[in-house]
Design a protein around this motif. Structure first.
Motif, PDB file in Angstrom:
ATOM      1  N   UNK A  70      -4.154   1.041 -10.554  1.00  0.00           N
ATOM      2  CA  UNK A  70      -4.124  -0.214  -9.806  1.00  0.00           C
ATOM      3  C   UNK A  70      -2.699  -0.486  -9.341  1.00  0.00           C
ATOM      4  N   UNK A  71      -2.410  -0.256  -8.062  1.00  0.00           N
ATOM      5  CA  UNK A  71      -1.055  -0.459  -7.557  1.00  0.00           C
ATOM      6  C   UNK A  71      -0.739  -1.913  -7.218  1.00  0.00           C
ATOM      7  N   UNK A  72      -1.629  -2.831  -7.599  1.00  0.00           N
ATOM      8  CA  UNK A  72      -1.439  -4.242  -7.236  1.00  0.00           C
ATOM      9  C   UNK A  72      -1.023  -5.120  -8.412  1.00  0.00           C
ATOM     10  N   UNK A  73      -0.929  -4.548  -9.598  1.00  0.00           N
ATOM     11  CA  UNK A  73      -0.534  -5.350 -10.755  1.00  0.00           C
ATOM     12  C   UNK A  73       0.918  -5.057 -11.090  1.00  0.00           C
ATOM     13  N   UNK A  74       1.734  -6.079 -11.054  1.00  0.00           N
ATOM     14  CA  UNK A  74       3.163  -5.925 -11.295  1.00  0.00           C
ATOM     15  C   UNK A  74       3.415  -5.677 -12.781  1.00  0.00           C
ATOM     16  N   UNK A  83       8.810   9.025   3.452  1.00  0.00           N
ATOM     17  CA  UNK A  83       8.075   8.586   4.639  1.00  0.00           C
ATOM     18  C   UNK A  83       6.570   8.585   4.379  1.00  0.00           C
ATOM     19  N   UNK A  84       6.072   9.622   3.721  1.00  0.00           N
ATOM     20  CA  UNK A  84       4.636   9.697   3.430  1.00  0.00           C
ATOM     21  C   UNK A  84       4.206   8.555   2.498  1.00  0.00           C
ATOM     22  N   UNK A  85       5.018   8.271   1.496  1.00  0.00           N
ATOM     23  CA  UNK A  85       4.694   7.183   0.558  1.00  0.00           C
ATOM     24  C   UNK A  85       4.676   5.834   1.271  1.00  0.00           C
ATOM     25  N   UNK A  86       5.684   5.573   2.084  1.00  0.00           N
ATOM     26  CA  UNK A  86       5.741   4.303   2.808  1.00  0.00           C
ATOM     27  C   UNK A  86       4.586   4.183   3.795  1.00  0.00           C
ATOM     28  N   UNK A  87       4.247   5.283   4.462  1.00  0.00           N
ATOM     29  CA  UNK A  87       3.114   5.268   5.404  1.00  0.00           C
ATOM     30  C   UNK A  87       1.794   5.045   4.677  1.00  0.00           C
ATOM     31  N   UNK A  88       1.636   5.635   3.502  1.00  0.00           N
ATOM     32  CA  UNK A  88       0.405   5.453   2.732  1.00  0.00           C
ATOM     33  C   UNK A  88       0.261   3.999   2.288  1.00  0.00           C
ATOM     34  N   UNK A  89       1.335   3.409   1.809  1.00  0.00           N
ATOM     35  CA  UNK A  89       1.291   1.996   1.410  1.00  0.00           C
ATOM     36  C   UNK A  89       0.930   1.135   2.620  1.00  0.00           C
ATOM     37  N   UNK A  90       1.554   1.380   3.744  1.00  0.00           N
ATOM     38  CA  UNK A  90       1.273   0.601   4.959  1.00  0.00           C
ATOM     39  C   UNK A  90      -0.189   0.749   5.383  1.00  0.00           C
ATOM     40  N   UNK A  91      -0.714   1.957   5.330  1.00  0.00           N
ATOM     41  CA  UNK A  91      -2.107   2.201   5.706  1.00  0.00           C
ATOM     42  C   UNK A  91      -3.062   1.476   4.751  1.00  0.00           C
ATOM     43  N   UNK A  92      -2.831   1.590   3.468  1.00  0.00           N
ATOM     44  CA  UNK A  92      -3.696   0.931   2.484  1.00  0.00           C
ATOM     45  C   UNK A  92      -3.665  -0.587   2.653  1.00  0.00           C
ATOM     46  N   UNK A  93      -2.497  -1.115   2.940  1.00  0.00           N
ATOM     47  CA  UNK A  93      -2.363  -2.560   3.176  1.00  0.00           C
ATOM     48  C   UNK A  93      -3.093  -2.965   4.463  1.00  0.00           C
ATOM     49  N   UNK A  94      -2.887  -2.203   5.528  1.00  0.00           N
ATOM     50  CA  UNK A  94      -3.518  -2.502   6.816  1.00  0.00           C
ATOM     51  C   UNK A  94      -5.038  -2.476   6.711  1.00  0.00           C
ATOM     52  N   UNK A  95      -5.557  -1.506   5.956  1.00  0.00           N
ATOM     53  CA  UNK A  95      -7.008  -1.348   5.805  1.00  0.00           C
ATOM     54  C   UNK A  95      -7.592  -2.249   4.714  1.00  0.00           C
ATOM     55  N   UNK A 147      -7.506  -2.051   1.530  1.00  0.00           N
ATOM     56  CA  UNK A 147      -8.195  -1.244   0.527  1.00  0.00           C
ATOM     57  C   UNK A 147      -8.224  -1.963  -0.815  1.00  0.00           C
ATOM     58  N   UNK A 148      -7.171  -2.683  -1.118  1.00  0.00           N
ATOM     59  CA  UNK A 148      -7.083  -3.422  -2.378  1.00  0.00           C
ATOM     60  C   UNK A 148      -7.160  -4.917  -2.096  1.00  0.00           C
ATOM     61  N   UNK A 149      -7.733  -5.638  -3.028  1.00  0.00           N
ATOM     62  CA  UNK A 149      -7.891  -7.085  -2.876  1.00  0.00           C
ATOM     63  C   UNK A 149      -6.540  -7.802  -2.840  1.00  0.00           C
ATOM     64  N   UNK A 150      -5.569  -7.283  -3.617  1.00  0.00           N
ATOM     65  CA  UNK A 150      -4.239  -7.892  -3.693  1.00  0.00           C
ATOM     66  C   UNK A 150      -3.202  -6.965  -3.060  1.00  0.00           C
TER      67      UNK A 150
END
Length: 175
Positions: free
Chosen positions: A78-82, A106-118, A120-123
């Protein structure tokens, strides 16, 4: 071969997942991202070092891409829990990617951006993306922990579901 380090809570879980992936040649549990040299597990668990529990992955990019590794990484924690994964709490259990190449960053930042845009996670994703400074290998009794301790309750209740998810959704990536 390339190296990347993933922190995603307890390193026993992350090690168990990535040991099973084709193209991953070596997975080593350890500590990174803190301010104490050669930390011990006990110190890290007490949150006194600033280090995260992580795994160093040595992989063959001609067999598995960093993008595929990142997809599996985000799908198995879960990448949304601090500073938390399940009942494990503290900065040592934070979600973080420690890259060794600019392409990995670059790949990591792009993946985070894509997951956020889509959505994918509630938070919101709280995963850190940092350059790898130093990685300290964990004590031997933490190596291959899941494979050697499958009957332990922690392995059955916390790690088994992650491995089963991997088997269900990533069969084409399994060794």
């Amino acid at each position: 071969m390339e190296q990347i380090v993933f922190a995603a809570g307890c390193f026993w879980c992350t090690e168990a997942v990535f040991q099973r992936i084709k193209g991953v040649e070596k997975v080593i549990p350890g500590y990174t991202g803190g301010n104490i040299k050669n930390p011990a597990y006990r110190e890290v668990c007490q949150g006194r070092t600033g280090h995260a529990e992580g795994i160093s992955i040595t992989y063959d990019p001609s067999v598995i891409t960093v993008e595929e590794l990142l997809e599996i990484y985000f799908a198995t924690h879960d990448p949304t829990t601090l500073n938390q994964q399940g009942n494990d709490r503290g900065t040592q259990y934070r979600s973080a990617i420690f890259y060794t190449t600019e392409a990995q960053r670059e790949a990591a930042e792009q993946m985070v951006a894509l997951l956020e845009k889509e959505n994918v996670f509630e938070n919101d994703i709280v995963t850190e993306v940092n350059a790898l400074d130093v990685f300290y290998e964990a004590e031997v009794d933490h190596h291959d922990y899941y494979n050697l301790n499958k009957n332990q309750p922690y392995c059955q209740y916390v790690i088994d579901p992650k491995v089963n998810k991997l088997k269900k959704y990533y069969t084409d990536k399994l060794k």
